[in-house]
Design an enzyme around this catalytic site. Structure first.
Site, mmCIF file in Angstrom:
data_model
loop_
_atom_site.group_PDB
_atom_site.id
_atom_site.type_symbol
_atom_site.label_atom_id
_atom_site.label_comp_id
_atom_site.label_asym_id
_atom_site.label_seq_id
_atom_site.Cartn_x
_atom_site.Cartn_y
_atom_site.Cartn_z
ATOM 1 N N MET A 84 -3.732 12.241 3.436
ATOM 2 C CA MET A 84 -4.273 11.485 4.571
ATOM 3 C C MET A 84 -5.786 11.459 4.449
ATOM 4 S SD MET A 84 -1.960 13.187 7.555
ATOM 5 C CE MET A 84 -2.302 14.834 6.886
ATOM 6 N N SER A 112 -6.178 13.498 -0.403
ATOM 7 C CA SER A 112 -6.423 12.066 -0.460
ATOM 8 C C SER A 112 -7.632 11.725 -1.317
ATOM 9 C CB SER A 112 -6.653 11.518 0.952
ATOM 10 O OG SER A 112 -7.088 10.168 0.933
ATOM 11 N N TYR A 135 -5.762 6.286 -5.604
ATOM 12 C CA TYR A 135 -5.760 4.832 -5.570
ATOM 13 C C TYR A 135 -6.425 4.353 -6.853
ATOM 14 C CZ TYR A 135 -4.539 4.719 -0.590
ATOM 15 O OH TYR A 135 -3.898 4.854 0.610
ATOM 16 N N THR A 161 -0.563 6.213 -5.473
ATOM 17 C CA THR A 161 -0.006 5.402 -4.382
ATOM 18 C C THR A 161 0.223 3.991 -4.894
ATOM 19 O OG1 THR A 161 -1.073 6.722 -2.668
ATOM 20 C CG2 THR A 161 -0.425 4.485 -2.077
ATOM 21 N N ARG A 170 -2.909 -4.150 10.408
ATOM 22 C CA ARG A 170 -2.571 -3.120 11.383
ATOM 23 C C ARG A 170 -3.215 -3.499 12.716
ATOM 24 N NH1 ARG A 170 -3.850 1.880 7.122
ATOM 25 N NH2 ARG A 170 -2.330 1.169 5.557
ATOM 26 N N LYS A 238 4.022 7.447 -5.522
ATOM 27 C CA LYS A 238 4.263 7.518 -4.077
ATOM 28 C C LYS A 238 4.346 6.104 -3.507
ATOM 29 C CE LYS A 238 2.251 9.248 0.244
ATOM 30 N NZ LYS A 238 2.093 7.935 0.917
ATOM 31 N N SER A 260 8.675 6.626 0.131
ATOM 32 C CA SER A 260 7.732 6.496 1.247
ATOM 33 C C SER A 260 7.508 5.040 1.594
ATOM 34 C CB SER A 260 6.384 7.135 0.851
ATOM 35 O OG SER A 260 5.394 6.904 1.832
ATOM 36 N N HIS A 262 4.748 4.538 3.489
ATOM 37 C CA HIS A 262 3.351 4.728 3.898
ATOM 38 C C HIS A 262 3.253 4.984 5.402
ATOM 39 C CE1 HIS A 262 -0.603 4.188 1.773
ATOM 40 N NE2 HIS A 262 -1.036 4.365 3.006
ATOM 41 N N ARG A 265 2.877 2.038 7.743
ATOM 42 C CA ARG A 265 1.551 1.433 7.810
ATOM 43 C C ARG A 265 1.362 0.278 6.827
ATOM 44 N NH1 ARG A 265 -2.078 5.022 10.189
ATOM 45 N NH2 ARG A 265 -3.794 4.764 8.718
ATOM 46 N N GLY A 295 8.336 10.208 9.288
ATOM 47 C CA GLY A 295 9.232 10.394 10.429
ATOM 48 C C GLY A 295 9.793 11.774 10.609
ATOM 49 N N ILE A 296 9.330 12.761 9.857
ATOM 50 C CA ILE A 296 9.887 14.117 9.936
ATOM 51 C C ILE A 296 9.214 14.857 11.089
ATOM 52 C CG2 ILE A 296 10.068 16.332 8.719
ATOM 53 C CD1 ILE A 296 9.838 14.136 6.183
#
Length: 376
Positions: A84, A112, A135, A161, A170, A238, A260, A262, A265, A295-296
């Site tokens: 993150m 990150s 990235y 990623t 967003r 990822k 994932s 993301h 997002r 979602g965990i």
């Protein structure tokens, strides 16, 4: 009359409630929000509620072992910290708080690319394994330098990623004209990369504009060979959500995959990571390790993911909630809550260790009404 004592924070939702009032509103929306109508964001959590556990009884569960290995590194929990950006949005300690918490919990941390603390400083402070999220930039020498720095600092894997060739729209960030506040900046880069991140524009996200300028949308499967040529570190992809991509990754020798979306997002309407997990596990057929995020919120969620074939899970937002409440101690407590809930669920399911967790633990998913999107 004295004020009542505050109630203890005993669930991750407790930490979310406590954190919301402590984080600046536009930063909260950046952390909490998703893309589009946020359908995938909310479905990612709801997907876990559709599974039911089949506990076995009369098993010796006087001790339950939650240890596992991730790419050869022993961890105390099958729960790691997802990458993150910009932890300084929630605590002045920034990523140093998170790396301390991970070390004290014996958990993996994925750092990150856009950490607000230099990757070398985090490596020196680490008490457990670190992986470096990556990235790929249009300016390839920037990427090369980051890879070589991570390997030299002792990171144990590169987490590429792959679901962000461009940043999704967003709405919360667009409405807020989100930009980084003073004092929060990507510490791994100079001004040529960080320029523009602090400049707000109505109806636009500074981070979205930055990604459009710098992320390499032309990066493809063929470029993995170039990435391999830079380092001896294991490569993790990822953002994989299909059997087709999982099979191709495994065939190319990728050492691990993180299933994932993301955190809801990127592509709104995409399948949840939990829904995609079984086909990814089947497609990889043991050729690489498979993790999952998104979602965990409970120890039982971790158990469901493990039963569907994940080796471990990564959690993101809840760790930020913990740091907002109490810095490193809060992040460690979030991991502690998940670990305690997982250990309790293992005991109550008659599974004394992670090796005994398999698909027989689950009933087929129960149909429920889809999660209602939230409009802001």
């Amino acid at each position: 009359m004295s004020a009542p004592a505050p109630q203890p924070l005993v669930t991750l939702d407790d930490y979310r409630t406590a954190a919301r009032g402590l984080v600046e509103p536009s930063a909260w929306d950046y952390i909490d929000g998703g893309s589009g109508d946020e359908t995938t964001l909310h479905e990612s959590e709801a997907a876990y509620r559709r599974h039911r556990l089949r506990p076995r009884v009369l098993v010796d569960v006087s001790r339950c072992d939650t240890r596992t290995t991730l790419l050869g590194s022993t961890v105390q929990l099958p729960v790691g910290i997802a990458p993150m950006a910009f932890h300084g949005l929630v605590t002045p300690e920034a990523e140093l708080a998170c790396v301390r918490a991970a070390g004290e919990a014996g958990a993996l941390m994925v750092v990150s690319t856009f950490s607000g603390t230099p990757l070398e400083d985090l490596a020196r402070a680490a008490g457990g394994p670190l992986w470096m999220q990556l990235y790929v930039f249009r300016h390839r020498p920037t990427t090369e330098t980051l890879v070589r720095r991570a390997e030299a600092a002792g990171y144990r894997a590169l987490v590429v990623t792959v679901d962000t060739p461009r940043m999704a729209r967003r709405p919360r960030d667009l409405r807020n004209g989100f930009r980084l506040p003073p004092g929060v900046t990507p510490a791994n880069f100079g001004s040529e990369i960080s320029a523009g991140l602090h400049a707000g524009t109505a109806g636009a996200s500074a981070l979205g504009t930055h990604a459009e300028r710098h992320h390499d949308a032309a990066f493809t499967w063929d470029d993995l060979a170039w990435l391999r040529s830079l380092t001896s570190l294991p490569i993790v992809l990822k953002g994989v959500l299909t059997a087709e991509d999982a099979d191709r990754a495994a065939a190319l020798g990728v050492e691990a995959i993180v299933v994932s979306n993301h955190g809801g997002r990127q592509l709104d309407g995409a399948v949840t990571a939990l829904e995609a997990l079984p086909e990814v596990v089947a497609a990889t057929a043991g050729r690489c390790e498979v993790l999952v995020d998104g979602g965990i919120r409970r120890g039982t969620d971790v158990l469901v993911a493990l039963a569907l074939g994940a080796r471990a899970v990564l959690v993101g937002r809840p760790v930020l909630w913990g740091m907002a409440v109490d810095g490193a101690d809060g992040a460690r407590e979030v991991l502690s809550v998940l670990g305690a809930e997982l250990e309790n669920a293992l005991a109550l399911c008659g599974r004394p260790d992670l090796a005994s967790v398999d698909a027989d633990l689950l009933r087929a998913p129960q149909h429920t009404t889809p999660a209602t999107p939230h409009h802001f």
